[in-house]
Scaffold this motif. Sequence first.
Motif, PDB file in Angstrom:
ATOM      1  N   UNK A 108     -10.716  -8.569  -6.360  1.00 37.01           N
ATOM      2  CA  UNK A 108     -12.296  -8.859  -6.516  1.00 37.01           C
ATOM      3  C   UNK A 108     -12.215  -9.112  -7.895  1.00 37.01           C
ATOM      4  N   UNK A 109     -13.749  -8.944  -8.354  1.00 34.70           N
ATOM      5  CA  UNK A 109     -13.960  -9.485  -9.732  1.00 34.70           C
ATOM      6  C   UNK A 109     -13.343  -8.776 -10.765  1.00 34.70           C
ATOM      7  N   UNK A 110     -13.033  -7.614 -10.581  1.00 31.68           N
ATOM      8  CA  UNK A 110     -12.651  -6.609 -11.677  1.00 31.68           C
ATOM      9  C   UNK A 110     -11.126  -5.909 -11.197  1.00 31.68           C
ATOM     10  N   UNK A 111     -10.709  -5.711 -10.153  1.00 30.65           N
ATOM     11  CA  UNK A 111      -9.492  -5.312  -9.876  1.00 30.65           C
ATOM     12  C   UNK A 111      -8.643  -5.927  -8.572  1.00 30.65           C
ATOM     13  N   UNK A 112      -7.388  -5.837  -8.694  1.00 31.63           N
ATOM     14  CA  UNK A 112      -6.394  -6.132  -7.673  1.00 31.63           C
ATOM     15  C   UNK A 112      -5.653  -5.182  -7.065  1.00 31.63           C
ATOM     16  N   UNK A 113      -5.874  -5.132  -5.727  1.00 35.61           N
ATOM     17  CA  UNK A 113      -5.028  -4.092  -4.899  1.00 35.61           C
ATOM     18  C   UNK A 113      -3.681  -4.504  -4.069  1.00 35.61           C
ATOM     19  N   UNK A 114      -2.861  -3.709  -4.223  1.00 36.68           N
ATOM     20  CA  UNK A 114      -1.624  -4.189  -3.600  1.00 36.68           C
ATOM     21  C   UNK A 114      -1.718  -2.900  -2.407  1.00 36.68           C
ATOM     22  N   UNK A 115      -1.778  -3.306  -1.072  1.00 33.06           N
ATOM     23  CA  UNK A 115      -1.697  -2.526   0.033  1.00 33.06           C
ATOM     24  C   UNK A 115      -0.470  -2.829   1.000  1.00 33.06           C
ATOM     25  N   UNK A 116      -0.109  -1.666   1.588  1.00 36.57           N
ATOM     26  CA  UNK A 116       1.132  -1.985   2.292  1.00 36.57           C
ATOM     27  C   UNK A 116       0.848  -1.875   3.609  1.00 36.57           C
ATOM     28  N   UNK A 117       1.470  -2.897   4.518  1.00 34.04           N
ATOM     29  CA  UNK A 117       1.184  -3.048   5.902  1.00 34.04           C
ATOM     30  C   UNK A 117       1.860  -1.720   6.669  1.00 34.04           C
ATOM     31  N   UNK A 118       1.212  -0.979   7.491  1.00 33.35           N
ATOM     32  CA  UNK A 118       1.600   0.241   8.235  1.00 33.35           C
ATOM     33  C   UNK A 118       1.710   1.493   7.421  1.00 33.35           C
ATOM     34  N   UNK A 119       1.035   1.401   6.262  1.00 33.26           N
ATOM     35  CA  UNK A 119       1.542   2.499   5.604  1.00 33.26           C
ATOM     36  C   UNK A 119       0.980   3.881   6.139  1.00 33.26           C
ATOM     37  N   UNK A 120      -0.052   3.674   6.678  1.00 38.18           N
ATOM     38  CA  UNK A 120      -0.811   4.823   7.245  1.00 38.18           C
ATOM     39  C   UNK A 120       0.053   5.464   8.006  1.00 38.18           C
ATOM     40  N   UNK A 121       0.331   4.802   9.059  1.00 41.43           N
ATOM     41  CA  UNK A 121       1.350   5.379  10.446  1.00 41.43           C
ATOM     42  C   UNK A 121       2.549   5.779  10.045  1.00 41.43           C
ATOM     43  N   UNK A 122       3.310   5.131   8.829  1.00 42.50           N
ATOM     44  CA  UNK A 122       4.356   5.662   8.035  1.00 42.50           C
ATOM     45  C   UNK A 122       4.114   6.929   7.538  1.00 42.50           C
ATOM     46  N   UNK A 123       3.228   7.069   6.514  1.00 41.46           N
ATOM     47  CA  UNK A 123       3.090   8.388   6.061  1.00 41.46           C
ATOM     48  C   UNK A 123       2.796   9.725   7.194  1.00 41.46           C
ATOM     49  N   UNK A 124       2.054   9.210   8.256  1.00 40.98           N
ATOM     50  CA  UNK A 124       1.574  10.288   8.979  1.00 40.98           C
ATOM     51  C   UNK A 124       2.820  10.742   9.839  1.00 40.98           C
ATOM     52  N   UNK A 125       3.829   9.938  10.115  1.00 44.07           N
ATOM     53  CA  UNK A 125       4.878  10.182  10.611  1.00 44.07           C
ATOM     54  C   UNK A 125       5.895  11.087  10.119  1.00 44.07           C
ATOM     55  N   UNK A 126       5.911  10.738   8.514  1.00 42.51           N
ATOM     56  CA  UNK A 126       6.612  11.630   7.817  1.00 42.51           C
ATOM     57  C   UNK A 126       6.345  13.166   7.909  1.00 42.51           C
ATOM     58  N   UNK A 127       4.954  13.549   7.908  1.00 42.07           N
ATOM     59  CA  UNK A 127       4.606  14.690   8.103  1.00 42.07           C
ATOM     60  C   UNK A 127       4.944  15.241   9.278  1.00 42.07           C
ATOM     61  N   UNK A 128       4.541  14.534  10.439  1.00 46.14           N
ATOM     62  CA  UNK A 128       4.573  14.994  11.849  1.00 46.14           C
ATOM     63  C   UNK A 128       5.942  15.287  12.285  1.00 46.14           C
ATOM     64  N   UNK A 129       6.938  14.475  11.953  1.00 43.62           N
ATOM     65  CA  UNK A 129       8.342  14.306  12.619  1.00 43.62           C
ATOM     66  C   UNK A 129       9.207  15.035  11.384  1.00 43.62           C
ATOM     67  N   UNK A 130       8.914  15.134  10.089  1.00 43.91           N
ATOM     68  CA  UNK A 130       9.637  15.825   9.243  1.00 43.91           C
ATOM     69  C   UNK A 130      10.691  14.995   8.697  1.00 43.91           C
ATOM     70  N   UNK A 131      10.552  13.809   8.544  1.00 46.66           N
ATOM     71  CA  UNK A 131      11.564  12.854   8.171  1.00 46.66           C
ATOM     72  C   UNK A 131      11.337  11.838   7.151  1.00 46.66           C
ATOM     73  N   UNK A 132      12.013  11.157   6.028  1.00 48.31           N
ATOM     74  CA  UNK A 132      11.569  10.358   5.166  1.00 48.31           C
ATOM     75  C   UNK A 132      11.434   8.903   5.949  1.00 48.31           C
ATOM     76  N   UNK A 133      10.885   8.306   5.203  1.00 53.01           N
ATOM     77  CA  UNK A 133      10.735   6.788   5.559  1.00 53.01           C
ATOM     78  C   UNK A 133      12.145   6.190   6.007  1.00 53.01           C
ATOM     79  N   UNK A 134      13.115   6.606   5.058  1.00 56.19           N
ATOM     80  CA  UNK A 134      14.514   6.110   5.341  1.00 56.19           C
ATOM     81  C   UNK A 134      14.915   6.464   6.960  1.00 56.19           C
ATOM     82  N   UNK A 135      14.864   7.635   7.077  1.00 58.54           N
ATOM     83  CA  UNK A 135      15.366   8.265   8.388  1.00 58.54           C
ATOM     84  C   UNK A 135      14.385   7.809   9.488  1.00 58.54           C
ATOM     85  N   UNK A 136      13.354   7.430   9.161  1.00 63.92           N
ATOM     86  CA  UNK A 136      12.334   6.932  10.378  1.00 63.92           C
ATOM     87  C   UNK A 136      12.666   5.457  10.438  1.00 63.92           C
TER      88      UNK A 136
END
Length: 368
Positions: free
Chosen positions: A337-365
């Motif tokens: 935007x005018x003042x800021x630049x954002x880096x967002x990760x595709x699929x991060x929302x689902x990945x983070x939720x799976x970590x908490x629900x399944x009890x496994x790290x990104x690596x193991x998932x």
Amino acid sequence: MTVRLRVGVAGVHGHGRRHVDAVHAAPDLELVAVADPRGGGDVPSSARVFVDAAAMIDAEQLDIVVLSTPIPTHAGLARLALARGAHVLLEKPPVASVADHHALVSAMDAATRAVQVGFQSLGSAGVAATADAAASGVIGEVLHFGAVGLWSRSEEYWQRAPWAGHRVIDGRPVADGVATNPLAHAIATAFAIAGAAVPEDVVGIDADLRRANDIETDDTSSLVVELRGGARMAAGLAVTAPERHEPYVLVRGTRGFLVYVYTLDTLHIHRDGAVLPRTYAFDRTGLLDDLIRHIRDGVDLLAPLERTGAFTRVLEEIVTGPPPTPIDPELVRVASSVDETFRTVIGVEEAVERVAWEGRTFRDLGVL
């Protein structure tokens, strides 16, 4: 008439300004001094302004010292304040190592003074209520605890100070990663609900740290922590989401699950077979007000230093462990935007939720 407690605040810009405002709002307190290398800012003319926090603590007879300073300074300044007879409100993260934690607890005990840690979420009655609900059997046997944090932070956020985005500077821990600073409350709140307090309550840590930004520390991370007694806590935390979500603690059971939204102080009980959750809201006590009550009336603190040792054990593992792994650039979207630049990760929302629900790290998932 009750004599007002004399307060000095170290670090009065940014987040530290909230502490100045909180002191002003408390009729039991008098702001007598502030310290900040950038100057005192908008403080009453009656308050002395120091460049150096240690000089303030040495020069003034203070009842309470509030420390909103960089983490490498926390242990030394807190010990100095205790030695000078003051109670301490210490911003999170409290200290950078388990050794510092034990040393500061010993100094606190020797001084017969208190150290309250600035994990604001622990001021809520909802923390104890969620722990009680988990133990009540309403969701069956607890399988594991989880934490979900999804925020959005710009590239400029990681440039907000010389220490921003670093794990260590000149051999001194800084711990500015997602799990240890912006979303540290998620881990601390999950531990409080799980009953993990001292460093020895943590018996194993599997940390899978990632980064989308060009920084030294993590901005997208997963952790699975084994706790004494056999419990587990899995945290998925990221400041690379497309937008901010309210973070929460999950308790997964054999007959349902709990969601405690610690920023809103609300508990949602999802029972198997129930169409809708039961939702409860709770009051929160400000940690400075709580410290005043402790000093005046001897009530137990809501966020005492001695109960943050498990968090510090995780922080130490993150700071001293392997550096975060860069995320595949094909999964990273860059938007300016005018003042800021954002880096967002595709699929991060689902990945983070799976970590908490399944009890496994990104690596193991097998994600990210």
